[in-house]
Design a protein around this motif. Structure first.
Motif, PDB file in Angstrom:
ATOM      1  N   THR A  36       0.826  -1.207   0.000  1.00  0.00           N
ATOM      2  CA  THR A  36       0.000   0.000   0.000  1.00  0.00           C
ATOM      3  C   THR A  36       0.860   1.256   0.000  1.00  0.00           C
ATOM      4  N   VAL A  37       1.949   1.255   0.752  1.00  0.00           N
ATOM      5  CA  VAL A  37       2.827   2.431   0.787  1.00  0.00           C
ATOM      6  C   VAL A  37       3.421   2.692  -0.595  1.00  0.00           C
ATOM      7  N   VAL A  38       3.982   1.670  -1.213  1.00  0.00           N
ATOM      8  CA  VAL A  38       4.652   1.847  -2.498  1.00  0.00           C
ATOM      9  C   VAL A  38       3.663   2.280  -3.575  1.00  0.00           C
ATOM     10  N   SER A  39       2.535   1.597  -3.682  1.00  0.00           N
ATOM     11  CA  SER A  39       1.562   1.927  -4.727  1.00  0.00           C
ATOM     12  C   SER A  39       0.961   3.315  -4.527  1.00  0.00           C
ATOM     13  N   THR A  40       0.667   3.672  -3.285  1.00  0.00           N
ATOM     14  CA  THR A  40       0.078   4.984  -3.025  1.00  0.00           C
ATOM     15  C   THR A  40       1.070   6.097  -3.316  1.00  0.00           C
ATOM     16  N   LEU A  41       2.320   5.920  -2.932  1.00  0.00           N
ATOM     17  CA  LEU A  41       3.332   6.936  -3.215  1.00  0.00           C
ATOM     18  C   LEU A  41       3.515   7.129  -4.716  1.00  0.00           C
TER      19      LEU A  41
END
Length: 294
Positions: free
Chosen positions: A175-180
């Motif tokens: 979630t962190v990588v995709s959202t960033l």
């Protein structure tokens, strides 16, 4: 008639001849242009997997297992599911789904908040990415063993803290990588317009970046559903958890009940797939432009 006209007519005639079957009775089918519905492709694949499983269970894998048939046939698994009854699956899956749901909410909420904070305070990006990579690289088994010592054993039928923690941990990195990536993919001209009118980084985040990040963030949340369920099941394998899919699998393994083990695994896959499909529908409703819809 001009030369171009003759050439065009000859080309059309050649195309018509090429489209005919060798016997001249009709057009040939270009199989690479045939498009089947996605549900039909999935159904064909599912039937193929079941047939292959059945054949292997009756032939090459029939003798696998020490004193017990380790690879049952599909009918044996179905009979095992029916014989276990609805109460058995409802009781165990209710606990695991509660653990996965709590971990899903916490893990994704923290990931989304930290991703948004990076855009407001860019200096935090290195710290957030290091934290995400750390949670992804540390073996989840090692974390589970440590959690057994830290988190107390829950009462019977209550969600286990270690399972909730591992479920949250399983969804954080994605979630962190995709959202960033989605937040950084915002249109530069739109960001400049906000800046020209005196908008801050927070205003850019609210007005532009969140809308741009919705497709990738929703895809990450969709992938996080089966990840959270898997993390919860793995968390139940540690400690003295009394209810849930994990303890049910352990009991079936110790009792050499292969059909029940396979039945629990099959129902777990169906539950995770159902959650994945449900989030896909939500994503289409929230951000239809991400799927090419209006």
């Amino acid at each position: 008639m001009s030369a171009d006209g003759v050439g065009g007519g000859s080309g059309d005639a050649l195309a018509a001849v090429a489209a005919q079957a060798p016997d001249g009775r009709g057009a040939r089918i270009a199989w690479e242009d045939v498009r089947l519905p996605s549900w039909l492709v999935g159904a064909i694949g599912l039937v193929g997997v079941v047939i292959a499983w059945w054949v292997l269970a009756e032939t090459a894998l029939a003798g696998v297992g020490a004193g017990v048939r380790a690879v049952p046939t599909p009918p044996e698994v179905v009979v095992g599911i029916v014989s276990a009854g609805w109460d058995f699956y409802a009781r165990n899956f209710a606990v695991t789904l509660a653990e996965a749901g709590i971990g899903y909410l916490w893990g994704n909420a923290i990931a989304l908040v930290l991703s948004a904070a990076v855009l407001v305070v860019p200096r935090l990006e290195g710290l957030v990415m290091q934290l995400a990579i750390l949670t992804y690289c540390i073996p989840i088994v090692a974390i589970g063993i440590v959690l057994v010592v830290i988190i107390p054993v829950p009462p019977a039928g209550q969600p286990a803290g270690n399972a909730v923690f591992l479920a949250a941990l399983s969804v954080f990195f994605t979630t962190v990588v995709s959202t960033l990536l989605g937040l950084k993919a915002a249109d530069r001209s739109a960001l400049d317009v906000v800046t020209v009118y005196g908008g801050s980084r927070l205003m850019q985040l609210r007005k532009v970046r969140i809308v741009a990040a919705l497709p990738s963030a929703l895809n990450a949340l969709q992938v996080a559903v089966p990840a959270a369920f898997l993390g919860a099941v793995l968390g139940e394998f540690f400690g003295k958890v009394q209810s849930g899919v994990g303890p049910a699998m352990i009991a079936a393994q110790q009792g050499l009940d292969a059909p029940r083990v396979w039945g629990l695994a099959l129902v777990s896959g169906l539950v995770a797939l159902g959650g994945f499909a449900l989030l896909g529908v939500v994503a289409r409703l929230v951000a239809p432009w991400a799927k090419g819809a209006t």
